[in-house]
Design a protein around this motif. Structure first.
Motif, PDB file in Angstrom:
ATOM      1  N   LEU A 154       0.840  -1.289  -0.066  1.00  0.00           N
ATOM      2  CA  LEU A 154       0.000  -0.092  -0.104  1.00  0.00           C
ATOM      3  C   LEU A 154       0.907   1.158   0.036  1.00  0.00           C
ATOM      4  O   LEU A 154       0.736   2.164  -0.684  1.00  0.00           O
ATOM      5  N   MET A 155       1.826   1.104   0.958  1.00  0.00           N
ATOM      6  CA  MET A 155       2.833   2.227   0.789  1.00  0.00           C
ATOM      7  C   MET A 155       3.288   2.447  -0.381  1.00  0.00           C
ATOM      8  O   MET A 155       3.636   3.619  -0.882  1.00  0.00           O
ATOM      9  N   GLN A 156       3.820   1.510  -0.974  1.00  0.00           N
ATOM     10  CA  GLN A 156       4.663   1.561  -2.252  1.00  0.00           C
ATOM     11  C   GLN A 156       3.497   2.235  -3.470  1.00  0.00           C
ATOM     12  O   GLN A 156       3.890   3.003  -4.202  1.00  0.00           O
ATOM     13  N   THR A 157       2.275   1.865  -3.197  1.00  0.00           N
ATOM     14  CA  THR A 157       1.243   2.401  -4.140  1.00  0.00           C
ATOM     15  C   THR A 157       1.051   3.836  -4.130  1.00  0.00           C
ATOM     16  O   THR A 157       1.263   4.651  -5.013  1.00  0.00           O
ATOM     17  N   ILE A 158       1.026   4.292  -2.902  1.00  0.00           N
ATOM     18  CA  ILE A 158       0.831   5.529  -2.477  1.00  0.00           C
ATOM     19  C   ILE A 158       2.033   6.301  -2.958  1.00  0.00           C
ATOM     20  O   ILE A 158       2.093   7.434  -3.420  1.00  0.00           O
ATOM     21  N   LEU A 159       3.257   5.856  -2.448  1.00  0.00           N
ATOM     22  CA  LEU A 159       4.298   6.175  -2.657  1.00  0.00           C
ATOM     23  C   LEU A 159       4.629   6.845  -4.316  1.00  0.00           C
ATOM     24  O   LEU A 159       5.042   7.769  -4.728  1.00  0.00           O
ATOM     25  N   ASN A 160       4.270   5.587  -5.000  1.00  0.00           N
ATOM     26  CA  ASN A 160       4.468   5.887  -6.405  1.00  0.00           C
ATOM     27  C   ASN A 160       3.597   6.948  -6.975  1.00  0.00           C
ATOM     28  O   ASN A 160       3.949   7.831  -7.844  1.00  0.00           O
ATOM     29  N   LYS A 177      -2.909   4.595 -21.756  1.00  0.00           N
ATOM     30  CA  LYS A 177      -1.645   3.747 -22.154  1.00  0.00           C
ATOM     31  C   LYS A 177      -0.725   3.980 -20.656  1.00  0.00           C
ATOM     32  O   LYS A 177       0.215   3.437 -20.256  1.00  0.00           O
ATOM     33  N   LEU A 178      -1.442   4.791 -19.785  1.00  0.00           N
ATOM     34  CA  LEU A 178      -0.520   5.245 -18.569  1.00  0.00           C
ATOM     35  C   LEU A 178      -0.322   3.940 -17.505  1.00  0.00           C
ATOM     36  O   LEU A 178       0.912   3.855 -16.974  1.00  0.00           O
ATOM     37  N   PHE A 179      -1.206   2.940 -17.693  1.00  0.00           N
ATOM     38  CA  PHE A 179      -0.966   1.644 -16.892  1.00  0.00           C
ATOM     39  C   PHE A 179      -0.277   0.834 -17.654  1.00  0.00           C
ATOM     40  O   PHE A 179      -0.274  -0.318 -16.996  1.00  0.00           O
ATOM     41  N   THR A 180       0.236   1.084 -18.750  1.00  0.00           N
ATOM     42  CA  THR A 180       0.746  -0.197 -19.620  1.00  0.00           C
ATOM     43  C   THR A 180       2.389  -0.180 -19.192  1.00  0.00           C
ATOM     44  O   THR A 180       2.891   0.860 -18.956  1.00  0.00           O
ATOM     45  N   LYS A 181       2.794  -1.202 -19.211  1.00  0.00           N
ATOM     46  CA  LYS A 181       4.321  -1.447 -18.760  1.00  0.00           C
ATOM     47  C   LYS A 181       5.149  -0.473 -19.820  1.00  0.00           C
ATOM     48  O   LYS A 181       4.997  -0.661 -20.895  1.00  0.00           O
ATOM     49  N   PHE A 182       6.299   0.058 -19.126  1.00  0.00           N
ATOM     50  CA  PHE A 182       6.982   0.465 -20.115  1.00  0.00           C
ATOM     51  C   PHE A 182       6.786   1.925 -21.189  1.00  0.00           C
ATOM     52  O   PHE A 182       7.561   2.146 -21.700  1.00  0.00           O
ATOM     53  N   ALA A 183       5.485   2.212 -20.831  1.00  0.00           N
ATOM     54  CA  ALA A 183       5.028   3.185 -21.795  1.00  0.00           C
ATOM     55  C   ALA A 183       5.191   4.593 -21.164  1.00  0.00           C
ATOM     56  O   ALA A 183       4.869   4.661 -19.837  1.00  0.00           O
ATOM     57  N   GLN A 184       5.410   5.572 -21.789  1.00  0.00           N
ATOM     58  CA  GLN A 184       5.722   6.602 -21.006  1.00  0.00           C
ATOM     59  C   GLN A 184       5.186   7.808 -22.285  1.00  0.00           C
ATOM     60  O   GLN A 184       5.441   7.602 -23.392  1.00  0.00           O
ATOM     61  N   GLY A 214       6.233   2.016 -12.927  1.00  0.00           N
ATOM     62  CA  GLY A 214       5.735   2.256 -11.554  1.00  0.00           C
ATOM     63  C   GLY A 214       4.018   2.273 -11.554  1.00  0.00           C
ATOM     64  O   GLY A 214       3.571   1.622 -10.718  1.00  0.00           O
ATOM     65  N   LEU A 215       3.479   2.730 -12.592  1.00  0.00           N
ATOM     66  CA  LEU A 215       2.219   2.772 -12.678  1.00  0.00           C
ATOM     67  C   LEU A 215       1.608   1.260 -12.999  1.00  0.00           C
ATOM     68  O   LEU A 215       0.365   1.015 -12.187  1.00  0.00           O
ATOM     69  N   ALA A 216       2.129   0.798 -13.656  1.00  0.00           N
ATOM     70  CA  ALA A 216       1.770  -0.583 -14.088  1.00  0.00           C
ATOM     71  C   ALA A 216       1.728  -1.370 -12.743  1.00  0.00           C
ATOM     72  O   ALA A 216       0.831  -2.455 -12.495  1.00  0.00           O
ATOM     73  N   ILE A 217       2.747  -1.493 -11.998  1.00  0.00           N
ATOM     74  CA  ILE A 217       2.933  -2.155 -10.795  1.00  0.00           C
ATOM     75  C   ILE A 217       1.810  -1.851  -9.845  1.00  0.00           C
ATOM     76  O   ILE A 217       1.074  -2.519  -8.963  1.00  0.00           O
ATOM     77  N   CYS A 218       1.477  -0.362  -9.845  1.00  0.00           N
ATOM     78  CA  CYS A 218       0.511   0.178  -8.633  1.00  0.00           C
ATOM     79  C   CYS A 218      -0.984  -0.538  -9.156  1.00  0.00           C
ATOM     80  O   CYS A 218      -1.576  -1.007  -8.325  1.00  0.00           O
ATOM     81  N   LYS A 219      -1.034  -0.489 -10.434  1.00  0.00           N
ATOM     82  CA  LYS A 219      -2.219  -1.104 -10.859  1.00  0.00           C
ATOM     83  C   LYS A 219      -2.428  -2.544 -10.530  1.00  0.00           C
ATOM     84  O   LYS A 219      -3.540  -2.974  -9.867  1.00  0.00           O
ATOM     85  N   ARG A 220      -1.198  -3.393 -10.751  1.00  0.00           N
ATOM     86  CA  ARG A 220      -1.519  -4.651 -10.293  1.00  0.00           C
ATOM     87  C   ARG A 220      -1.757  -4.971  -8.732  1.00  0.00           C
ATOM     88  O   ARG A 220      -2.494  -5.563  -8.178  1.00  0.00           O
ATOM     89  N   PHE A 221      -1.027  -3.829  -7.891  1.00  0.00           N
ATOM     90  CA  PHE A 221      -1.056  -4.237  -6.591  1.00  0.00           C
ATOM     91  C   PHE A 221      -2.500  -3.654  -6.077  1.00  0.00           C
ATOM     92  O   PHE A 221      -3.215  -4.497  -5.608  1.00  0.00           O
ATOM     93  N   MET A 267      -5.634  -6.003  -4.388  1.00  0.00           N
ATOM     94  CA  MET A 267      -6.135  -5.444  -3.105  1.00  0.00           C
ATOM     95  C   MET A 267      -7.707  -5.057  -3.590  1.00  0.00           C
ATOM     96  O   MET A 267      -8.324  -4.519  -2.829  1.00  0.00           O
ATOM     97  N   GLU A 268      -8.160  -5.860  -4.749  1.00  0.00           N
ATOM     98  CA  GLU A 268      -9.492  -5.742  -4.999  1.00  0.00           C
ATOM     99  C   GLU A 268      -9.946  -4.502  -5.110  1.00  0.00           C
ATOM    100  O   GLU A 268     -11.063  -3.859  -4.513  1.00  0.00           O
ATOM    101  N   GLY A 269      -9.213  -3.515  -6.033  1.00  0.00           N
ATOM    102  CA  GLY A 269      -9.414  -2.233  -5.877  1.00  0.00           C
ATOM    103  C   GLY A 269      -9.486  -1.664  -7.512  1.00  0.00           C
ATOM    104  O   GLY A 269      -9.477  -2.529  -8.412  1.00  0.00           O
ATOM    105  N   HIS A 270      -9.302  -0.483  -7.440  1.00  0.00           N
ATOM    106  CA  HIS A 270      -9.375   0.167  -8.920  1.00  0.00           C
ATOM    107  C   HIS A 270      -8.655   1.531  -8.817  1.00  0.00           C
ATOM    108  O   HIS A 270      -8.564   2.067  -7.835  1.00  0.00           O
ATOM    109  N   ILE A 271      -7.835   1.796  -9.753  1.00  0.00           N
ATOM    110  CA  ILE A 271      -7.174   2.952  -9.844  1.00  0.00           C
ATOM    111  C   ILE A 271      -7.123   3.512 -11.278  1.00  0.00           C
ATOM    112  O   ILE A 271      -7.283   2.940 -12.218  1.00  0.00           O
ATOM    113  N   TRP A 272      -7.223   5.047 -11.153  1.00  0.00           N
ATOM    114  CA  TRP A 272      -7.419   5.572 -12.207  1.00  0.00           C
ATOM    115  C   TRP A 272      -6.860   7.011 -12.740  1.00  0.00           C
ATOM    116  O   TRP A 272      -6.882   7.576 -11.292  1.00  0.00           O
TER     117      TRP A 272
END
Lengths: 740, 149
Positions: A459-465, A528-535, A550-557, A561-566
Motif C-alpha cells: 500500500l505504501m509503495q502504491t501511495i508513494l508511487n 496508456k498510462l498503466f501499461t508497462k514501459f509506456a511513457q 511504476g504505474l503498472a505495478i501500482c495497478k497490479r497491486f 487489493m480488489e480495488g481500482h486505480i485511474w
C-alpha cells in the motif's frame, strides 16, 4: 302241342339243364344271404358308415332276392299252391323293395360320390400343406443361417474380419463355388476386387464402375442375377473357369450421417460395393428365392457392420489423435513450466546477484555518510546513494512485476497503522518537495480508521508511487493528498463503471486522491498510462527518469487489493488527479490497544510459568547460550549452563528435569551425549528430558535425534511463546517432536 | 532534544531496521526477555555478540590467509557466527553466513573470501545501527523518559 307257332319247337325239360339251374339257384341264394351278413359284419366293424338304413334296405332287397331264388328251387318241379303263394309274395315284396331301393339310390349315390370328392379335396389340401411346410422350413433355415451369419459378422468390429467372415459363411451356407467382394476405389470410378472366398490374395482386378450390369445391380436393392460372362464374375486368373449361376447384390457403404430411422436404406448413399456369388456349375442348382433373400439380408447386415467398423475406426483415430494432442500439449505445458521455472530461477539468481552488490553500495555509502566528509565529498556520496537507491528500487520493481505477472505474488496481510503510512510517505517525499518548492498537503478524513488490515508495504509503495509521480511531473504549485472512506454514493462513479465495490461489515474501501498542478496528461494518453514501459513522449518526462513500470505495478497491486486505480486530467498543462480505491480489512476491536508502532511484538505474559524448574543448557556458542538462558530465566526456570559436552555429562544429575543441547556440537557428538545420558540414568523417571536445539531443518537430523533417544527436537531460533509451549508439552507428555 | 521527538526517532529507526531486514523477530524476542530482573539483557547479549563476532571474523581472516586452508575450521567458525547472529536476530549476517557455508562446502576459496567480505560488511552495518540505537535509548533514558516498546 302242335298248334303253337314257336320258332323253336317246345321241348320237354331236360334233366341236365334242370340240374344246372337247380344248383345255380342254390348258389345265388347262398350268396344273396351271405352278402348282407358280410355287409353287416364289416359295417359293424367300421364305426363310420352314415347310411345304415340304406344298408338295411339293401339287405332287405338282397334277402328277398335270395329268398326268391331259394323258392325257385321248389318251383322247378311240380309244386303245390302254397309254394306258389309264397313265391308270389316273395316276388311281390322283392319287387317293392327293389323299386324303393332304386328310387332311393337316386338320392344316395350323389352323396356317396361327393364323399369321394371331399376325400380328393382333402388329399389335395394335405399335399398343399405339406408343400407349405416345406417352404416354411426352408425359410426358417434361411433365417437361421442369416442369424448365424449376422452373428458372425457382427461379432467383430474389424473390417477385414467382417468381410472375410461374410464370404466364408455365405459360401458355407449356400454352398457357393466362389464369392467375391468388389469395393469402390478412392476416386470412385472403379471397383476393385478386394476379397474372395477361395483365393487368398486376390490380385488387384479393377472394373470400371459405370458398366451397365453394375448400374443395374446398384440401382436395385435386390439381388440380381447376372451373366456369368460379365467382367465381375470372371475372377480367376486363368480365366478358364466359367461359373454357374451368378448373382450380384449391392452393399451400401454407409456414413455416420446416414443413420436416420425412417429412411433406411433408401438414402443418398452413393457408394456401393458389389458382392458377387457364384454357384458351382456342376450342381445344376438354380438360385432359389429364399437364397436370394438371404443374400439381400446379408448384404444389408454387412453394410451395417461395415459402418460400425468404420465408426469404430473413426473414433479410434480420433482418440489416437487426441492422445497425440494430449501428449503434445503435455510436453508444451512442461516446456512452458520449465521455461517459467528457468525464468524464475534466473530472476531469483539475478535478483540476488543484483541486490548483493547494490546492497553493498548502499550500505557502504550510508556508512560513508556518517563519517567526516568535505561538502564536495558529501554531495558525491549523496548522489551515489540516491542513484543506488533508485537502482535498487528498479530491481525490486522488475522482480515484483514479474512475480505479479506470474500471479505468484501474494499480499502480506497484517494489521497496520494507516495514518502512519501516510505520514511515512510524506516524510519520504519531503526532501524532494522542499527542493522543488512544492507545497504538499495531507488530508485524512476523520472517519478513516486508524488501523487497517492489508499489505502495508505494498500500500505504501502504491501511495508513494502515485505521490511520487505527482511530484515528478510538477514543476511548481501544490499537491494535495486526500484519503477517506469510500461511501456508497461515490461508488457509482462513472469512471468506475466496471468496478462495483461492495462495502461490508469487516472491510472498507479506502479512497485516495492525489491532485497535482503539473503538466497533466492529454486524454488520449490516459489509457496508456498503466501499461508497462509506456511513457508519454514530452521532453519533460524524458528527463525525469524511471522506467514507466511504476504505474503498472501500482495497478497490479491495487487489483490484488480488489480495488481500482485511474487518472483524471483535463489536458496538458492542467494538472492531473490520480485516484485509487483499495479494499482494506477492519481489524478486530480487541487487538487494537495491543498494537504499537513496532511490528509483531507480542504482549508480555507473566514471567514465571515454570517456577523453579531445574534445567541444563548446553551450547558452545556463547551468544546462543545466553539467549537460551535468558528465555528460560524469563520463564522462571533455574538454569545451569555448560559449554561443552564433557562438562554436561559431569554436571547432569537427576535433579535436572530438562536438558537443552545444541545438536551440532563438535568434540563429542550431540547424539552421543544423549546416549550417554541414557546410560547414566537407567530408570526412566530419573532421567531428564533431552531436547535438541538445532538450526537444521532436514529430516535426517530429526531421525538421528529420535534414534539416539532424544525426547524432542526444536528448531532454532526459539521464541518465548514457543519455549513456553514446548516446556509445557514436554512436562505433560514427556515427549515432543516438532514437525521440522 | 525533545523527549517525544527522541522517542519518535527511536521508534522510526527501529522500524527501519526491521524494514530493511537488518534485524528480525528474534531481536524482538530478546527485547521481550528484558524486564526489571534483567534490565540490561539486550545490551549484554548484543555486546557479547559483538565480541564473539569480532573474534570469529579475525579467526576467519587468519584461516583464509593460510596457504592450505582448513575448510573444516572455517566452516566451524562460520557455523558459530551463524548461530550467534540468528540468536540475536541479525538476519542479514545470518544469511551471509549461510552463503559462506555453502562456499566452504564447495571449498571455493574465491567464494569464501567474497563471503567473508560480505559478512564483515553486514556485521559492520548491524553493529553501527545497533550502537546508534542504544545511543538513542541512552539519550531517552537520561532525559527521564522510558523506551517505547
Amino acid at each position: 302241342m302242335d298248334s303253337c307257332n314257336c320258332i323253336e319247337p317246345q321241348w320237354p325239360p331236360d334233366d341236365l339243364l334242370m340240374k344246372y339251374q337247380y344248383i345255380s339257384d342254390f348258389f345265388i341264394a347262398l350268396a344273396y344271404f351271405s352278402i348282407p351278413l358280410e355287409l353287416i359284419y364289416f359295417v359293424k366293424k367300421s364305426a363310420v358308415f352314415p347310411y345304415r338304413w340304406v344298408l338295411v334296405q339293401f339287405g332287405a332287397f338282397i334277402v328277398l332276392c335270395g329268398a326268391t331264388h331259394l323258392i325257385n328251387l321248389w318251383t322247378s318241379t311240380m309244386h303245390s299252391r302254397t309254394v306258389a303263394m309264397v313265391m308270389t309274395t316273395a316276388k311281390v315284396f322283392t319287387a317293392a323293395v327293389s323299386c324303393i331301393t332304386a328310387l332311393l339310390l337316386v338320392h344316395i349315390i350323389p352323396d356317396l360320390l361327393s364323399v369321394k370328392t371331399r376325400e380328393m379335396f382333402l388329399k389335395n389340401k394335405a399335399a398343399e400343406l405339406d408343400r407349405e411346410m416345406g417352404l416354411i422350413r426352408t425359410q426358417e433355415e434361411t433365417g437361421r443361417h442369416v442369424r448365424m451369419l449376422t452373428h458372425e459378422i457382427r461379432s467383430t468390429l474389424d473390417r477385414h474380419t467382417i468381410l472375410k467372415t461374410t464370404l466364408v459363411e455365405l459360401g458355407r451356407t449356400l454352398a457357393l463355388e466362389e464369392c467375391a467382394l468388389w469395393m469402390p476405389t478412392r476416386a470412385g470410378l472403379e471397383l476393385q476386387l478386394s476379397y474372395t472366398l477361395r483365393q487368398q490374395n486376390p490380385v488387384g482386378y479393377t472394373v470400371p464402375i459405370h458398366l451397365p450390369v453394375i448400374n443395374q445391380v446398384f440401382s436395385s436393392s435386390h439381388a440380381v442375377k447376372i451373366s456369368p460372362n460379365c467382367p465381375v464374375a470372371s475372377i480367376h486368373p486363368s480365366g478358364k473357369y466359367t461359373p454357374g449361376e451368378v448373382v450380384a447384390v449391392r452393399v451400401p457403404l454407409l456414413h455416420l450421417s446416414d443413420f436416420q430411422i425412417n429412411d433406411w436404406p433408401e438414402l443418398s448413399t452413393k457408394r456401393y460395393a458389389l458382392m458377387v456369388l457364384m454357384l458351382p456349375l456342376d450342381s445344376a442348382r438354380q438360385w432359389r428365392v429364399h437364397e436370394l433373400e438371404l443374400v439381400e439380408v446379408v448384404a444389408d447386415q454387412v453394410a451395417v457392420a461395415l459402418s460400425h467398423a468404420a465408426i469404430l475406426e473413426e473414433s479410434m483415430r480420433a482418440r489416437d489423435l487426441l492422445m497425440e494432442q494430449n501428449v503434445a500439449l503435455d510436453m508444451a505445458r512442461r516446456e512452458a513450466e520449465t521455461a517459467i521455472r528457468a525464468r524464475n530461477d534466473f530472476l531469483a539468481v539475478m535478483n540476488h546477484e543484483m541486490r548483493t552488490p547494490m546492497h553493498a553500495i548502499i550500505a557502504l555509502s550510508s556508512l560513508l555518510q556518517e563519517t567526516e566528509l568535505t561538502p564536495e565529498q558529501r554531495l558525491m556520496v549523496e548522489t551515489i546513494l540516491k542513484s543506488s537507491n533508485l537502482l535498487s528500487t528498479l530491481i525490486n520493481d522488475v522482480l515484483d512485476l514479474s512475480r505479479l505477472e506470474d500471479g505468484s505474488l501474494q499480499l502480506d496481510l497484517g494489521t497496520f497503522n494507516l495514518y502512519a503510512v501516510f505520514k511515512e510517505v510524506l516524510n519520504l517525499i519531503k526532501p524532494i518537495v522542499s527542493v522543488k518548492k512544492l507545497h504538499v498537503s495531507l488530508n485524512l478524513a476523520p472517519d478513516l480508521p486508524e488501523y487497517a488490515v492489508g499489505d502495508e508495504k505494498r500500500l505504501m509503495q502504491t501511495i508513494l508511487n502515485v505521490v511520487g509521480n505527482a511530484v515528478k511531473f510538477s514543476k511548481d504549485g501544490s499537491i494535495s493528498i486526500t484519503a477517506f472512506v469510500a461511501k456508497a454514493e461515490l461508488l457509482r462513479d462513472s469512471q468506475t463503471s466496471e468496478f462495483f465495490p461492495v462495502p461490508g461489515d469487516n472491510h472498507f474501501y479506502l479512497r485516495v486522491q492525489v491532485k497535482d498542478s503539473g503538466i497533466g496528461v492529454s486524454p488520449q494518453d490516459i489509457p496508456k498510462l498503466f501499461t508497462k514501459f509506456a511513457q508519454t513522449q514530452s521532453t519533460a518526462t524524458r528527463n525525469s527518469g524511471g522506467t514507466g513500470l511504476g504505474l503498472a505495478i501500482c495497478k497490479r497491486f491495487v487489483n490484488l487489493m480488489e480495488g481500482h486505480i485511474w487518472i483524471e486530467s483535463e489536458g496538458l498543462g492542467k494538472g492531473c488527479t490520480a485516484i485509487f480505491m483499495v479494499k482494506l480489512g477492519i481489524p478486530e476491536r480487541l487487538n487494537e490497544p495491543e498494537l504499537a508502532f513496532m511490528p509483531k511484538v507480542p504482549p508480555n505474559h507473566g514471567p514465571t510459568a515454570f517456577p523453579g524448574l531445574k534445567v541444563l543448557v548446553m551450547d558452545e556458542n556463547g551468544v546462543s547460550r545466553k539467549v537460551t538462558k535468558g528465555l528460560l530465566v524469563h520463564l522462571g526456570c533455574d538454569v545451569t549452563m555448560v559449554s561443552s559436552s564433557e562438562e554436561c555429562l559431569r554436571v547432569v544429575s537427576n535433579e535436572h528435569k530438562v536438558v537443552f543441547m545444541d545438536a551440532c556440537v563438535p568434540g563429542m557428538d550431540g547424539y552421543e551425549i544423549a546416549v550417554r545420558i541414557h546410560e547414566k540414568f537407567t530408570k526412566r523417571h530419573e532421567r531428564p528430558i533431552i531436547v535438541a536445539l538445532t538450526g537444521n531443518t532436514d529430516k535426517v537430523t530429526k531421525e538421528n535425534c529420535m534414534r539416539v533417544g532424544m525426547d524432542g527436537v526444536i528448531l532454532k531460533p526459539v521464541s518465548l511463546d514457543k519455549m513456553r509451549s514446548v516446556l509445557s508439552d514436554l512436562l505433560e507428555h514427556r515427549v515432543l517432536f516438532e514437525a521440522i | 532534544m525533545d523527549l517525544v521527538k527522541l522517542q519518535r526517532q527511536l521508534v522510526d529507526y527501529k522500524a527501519s531496521l526491521y524494514h530493511e531486514c537488518v534485524l528480525d523477530e528474534q531481536f524482538t524476542q530478546l527485547q521481550q526477555l528484558q524486564d526489571e530482573n534483567n534490565p540490561d539483557f539486550v545490551v549484554e547479549v548484543v555486546s557479547l555478540f559483538f565480541e564473539d563476532s569480532e573474534r570469529l571474523l579475525n579467526e576467519l581472516t587468519k584461516a583464509l590467509e593460510q596457504q592450505s586452508i582448513d575448510f573444516k575450521r572455517v566452516d566451524a567458525h562460520v557455523h558459530q557466527l551463524k548461530g550467534s547472529s540468528s540468536s540475536i536476530g541479525a538476519q542479514r549476517v545470518q544469511k551471509s553466513c549461510i552463503a559462506f557455508r555453502n562456499y566452504c562446502e564447495e571449498q571455493n576459496v574465491e567464494g569464501c573470501l567474497a563471503c567473508l567480505q560480505q559478512v564483515r560488511l553486514e556485521y559492520s552495518l548491524v553493529k553501527t545501527k545497533l550502537e546508534y540505537m542504544f545511543q538513542l535509548e541512552q539519550q531517552i533514558l537520561s532525559s527521564g523518559g522510558s523506551i517505547p516498546i
